[in-house]
Design a protein around this motif. Structure first.
Motif, PDB file in Angstrom:
ATOM      1  N   TRP A  10       0.836  -1.207   0.000  1.00 24.99           N
ATOM      2  CA  TRP A  10       0.000   0.000   0.000  1.00 24.99           C
ATOM      3  C   TRP A  10       0.869   1.254   0.000  1.00 24.99           C
ATOM      4  O   TRP A  10       0.575   2.229  -0.675  1.00 24.99           O
ATOM      5  N   ASN A  11       1.951   1.200   0.762  1.00 24.55           N
ATOM      6  CA  ASN A  11       2.972   2.248   0.727  1.00 24.55           C
ATOM      7  C   ASN A  11       4.259   1.666   1.312  1.00 24.55           C
ATOM      8  O   ASN A  11       4.274   0.493   1.720  1.00 24.55           O
ATOM      9  N   ASP A  12       5.316   2.462   1.345  1.00 26.41           N
ATOM     10  CA  ASP A  12       6.612   1.957   1.816  1.00 26.41           C
ATOM     11  C   ASP A  12       6.522   1.366   3.212  1.00 26.41           C
ATOM     12  O   ASP A  12       7.048   0.280   3.493  1.00 26.41           O
ATOM     13  N   SER A  13       5.864   2.099   4.108  1.00 26.93           N
ATOM     14  CA  SER A  13       5.775   1.673   5.502  1.00 26.93           C
ATOM     15  C   SER A  13       4.993   0.377   5.648  1.00 26.93           C
ATOM     16  O   SER A  13       5.393  -0.524   6.380  1.00 26.93           O
ATOM     17  N   PHE A  14       3.868   0.284   4.962  1.00 29.12           N
ATOM     18  CA  PHE A  14       3.053  -0.936   5.017  1.00 29.12           C
ATOM     19  C   PHE A  14       3.838  -2.132   4.487  1.00 29.12           C
ATOM     20  O   PHE A  14       3.746  -3.238   5.024  1.00 29.12           O
ATOM     21  N   PHE A  15       4.583  -1.911   3.403  1.00 27.02           N
ATOM     22  CA  PHE A  15       5.365  -3.000   2.828  1.00 27.02           C
ATOM     23  C   PHE A  15       6.414  -3.495   3.814  1.00 27.02           C
ATOM     24  O   PHE A  15       6.545  -4.690   4.077  1.00 27.02           O
ATOM     25  N   ARG A  16       7.142  -2.573   4.390  1.00 28.94           N
ATOM     26  CA  ARG A  16       8.181  -2.935   5.343  1.00 28.94           C
ATOM     27  C   ARG A  16       7.595  -3.690   6.541  1.00 28.94           C
ATOM     28  O   ARG A  16       8.091  -4.740   6.946  1.00 28.94           O
ATOM     29  N   LYS A  17       6.524  -3.153   7.118  1.00 32.19           N
ATOM     30  CA  LYS A  17       5.921  -3.756   8.304  1.00 32.19           C
ATOM     31  C   LYS A  17       5.310  -5.124   8.005  1.00 32.19           C
ATOM     32  O   LYS A  17       5.487  -6.082   8.773  1.00 32.19           O
ATOM     33  N   SER A  18       4.581  -5.222   6.900  1.00 32.84           N
ATOM     34  CA  SER A  18       3.894  -6.481   6.596  1.00 32.84           C
ATOM     35  C   SER A  18       4.879  -7.575   6.197  1.00 32.84           C
ATOM     36  O   SER A  18       4.706  -8.744   6.556  1.00 32.84           O
ATOM     37  N   LEU A  19       5.932  -7.205   5.470  1.00 38.79           N
ATOM     38  CA  LEU A  19       6.937  -8.202   5.098  1.00 38.79           C
ATOM     39  C   LEU A  19       7.682  -8.692   6.333  1.00 38.79           C
ATOM     40  O   LEU A  19       7.918  -9.894   6.486  1.00 38.79           O
ATOM     41  N   LYS A  20       8.045  -7.766   7.201  1.00 41.89           N
ATOM     42  CA  LYS A  20       8.736  -8.146   8.441  1.00 41.89           C
ATOM     43  C   LYS A  20       7.862  -9.076   9.281  1.00 41.89           C
ATOM     44  O   LYS A  20       8.332 -10.102   9.796  1.00 41.89           O
ATOM     45  N   LYS A  21       6.589  -8.724   9.421  1.00 42.08           N
ATOM     46  CA  LYS A  21       5.668  -9.555  10.208  1.00 42.08           C
ATOM     47  C   LYS A  21       5.522 -10.934   9.583  1.00 42.08           C
ATOM     48  O   LYS A  21       5.541 -11.955  10.287  1.00 42.08           O
ATOM     49  N   TYR A  22       5.391 -10.971   8.250  1.00 39.50           N
ATOM     50  CA  TYR A  22       5.240 -12.259   7.575  1.00 39.50           C
ATOM     51  C   TYR A  22       6.472 -13.130   7.800  1.00 39.50           C
ATOM     52  O   TYR A  22       6.354 -14.324   8.098  1.00 39.50           O
ATOM     53  N   LEU A  23       7.654 -12.552   7.682  1.00 36.81           N
ATOM     54  CA  LEU A  23       8.888 -13.321   7.871  1.00 36.81           C
ATOM     55  C   LEU A  23       9.061 -13.745   9.326  1.00 36.81           C
ATOM     56  O   LEU A  23       9.484 -14.875   9.597  1.00 36.81           O
ATOM     57  N   ASP A  24       8.729 -12.856  10.254  1.00 30.62           N
ATOM     58  CA  ASP A  24       8.823 -13.213  11.678  1.00 30.62           C
ATOM     59  C   ASP A  24       7.940 -14.415  12.006  1.00 30.62           C
ATOM     60  O   ASP A  24       8.316 -15.290  12.796  1.00 30.62           O
ATOM     61  N   ASN A  25       6.767 -14.458  11.384  1.00 27.92           N
ATOM     62  CA  ASN A  25       5.803 -15.523  11.681  1.00 27.92           C
ATOM     63  C   ASN A  25       6.065 -16.810  10.908  1.00 27.92           C
ATOM     64  O   ASN A  25       5.662 -17.894  11.366  1.00 27.92           O
ATOM     65  N   ASN A  26       6.723 -16.713   9.747  1.00 26.55           N
ATOM     66  CA  ASN A  26       6.737 -17.871   8.856  1.00 26.55           C
ATOM     67  C   ASN A  26       8.109 -18.304   8.354  1.00 26.55           C
ATOM     68  O   ASN A  26       8.191 -19.295   7.618  1.00 26.55           O
ATOM     69  N   LEU A  27       9.160 -17.615   8.747  1.00 30.52           N
ATOM     70  CA  LEU A  27      10.474 -17.982   8.219  1.00 30.52           C
ATOM     71  C   LEU A  27      10.861 -19.410   8.595  1.00 30.52           C
ATOM     72  O   LEU A  27      11.457 -20.129   7.785  1.00 30.52           O
ATOM     73  N   ASN A  28      10.513 -19.848   9.783  1.00 31.99           N
ATOM     74  CA  ASN A  28      10.842 -21.223  10.186  1.00 31.99           C
ATOM     75  C   ASN A  28      10.134 -22.243   9.296  1.00 31.99           C
ATOM     76  O   ASN A  28      10.718 -23.275   8.929  1.00 31.99           O
TER      77      ASN A  28
END
Length: 210
Positions: free
Chosen positions: A116-134
């Motif tokens: 949606w914007n730079d901030s949303f991208f950064r936050k949502s990608l970080k959250k997705y990786l934190d939750n699913n990287l394992n």
């Protein structure tokens, strides 16, 4: 600060899709280091991280794509021995094409990657990786044998999910070449015959690979 941005709400007032350069920058900041630790590099092509081929001719690939304001991670393998046909009917073997894969929703149906914007991208990608990287790491580390790739494709073929019916190449097509690798030529021939029956153009294709 915009009210909607303050409460992390997508609204037309804060819509500003990141530029391609910004997307690449955020990916290199958040995603690349994690994939580098798994032995995947994106030095060859933008938005694609890949390992070297193992002794089976299989390599791990992670690809990021986006359409509009939604991003997607595709995680899986490329099989060196699975062919493609170009529009000019030339036989080729792509080394960066995903043959066996799942997308972001397979690992987490509730989280999405927002552009949606730079901030949303950064936050949502970080959250997705934190939750699913394992989960992604385990998926990559186990999907390195013929048998594991066959098992995943068999599961996809049995599923009624629309996404698997739209995959390119189709799970059935890739299975042919994996079955051949484990010496199951009967299963490979059965799928070939079924594909030719559904689309006679396959007959010419398969004749080029035999």
């Amino acid at each position: 600060m915009n009210f909607y941005s303050l409460f992390n709400i997508e609204h037309l007032s804060n819509l500003n899709v990141p530029s391609a350069e910004k997307i690449e920058s955020i990916l290199n900041e958040l995603l690349t280091p994690k994939l580098n630790q798994l032995g995947l590099s994106n030095s060859a092509k933008k938005y694609i991280w890949q390992s070297d081929y193992n002794s089976n001719g299989i390599k791990s690939i992670v690809r990021f794509s986006y359409r509009g304001t939604r991003g997607n991670l595709f995680v899986g393998t490329n099989c060196k021995f699975v062919p493609s046909i170009t529009k000019n009917n030339d036989l080729v073997y792509y080394n960066d094409k995903l043959h066996v894969f799942e997308n972001s929703t397979f690992f987490d149906e509730r989280s999405s990657i927002s552009l949606w914007n730079d901030s949303f991208f950064r936050k949502s990608l970080k959250k997705y990786l934190d939750n699913n990287l394992n989960k992604i790491t385990h998926f990559i580390e186990t999907l390195n044998s013929f048998e594991e790739n066959i098992s995943l494709l068999q599961r996809q073929l049995k599923s009624d999910k629309f996404q698997y019916k739209m995959q390119n190449p189709s799970p059935a097509f890739v299975l042919i070449y994996l079955y051949q690798k484990v010496g199951d030529n009967c299963s490979a021939k059965k799928i070939k015959d079924e594909l030719i029956l559904s689309n006679p153009d396959y007959k010419s294709f398969f004749s080029k690979t035999e």
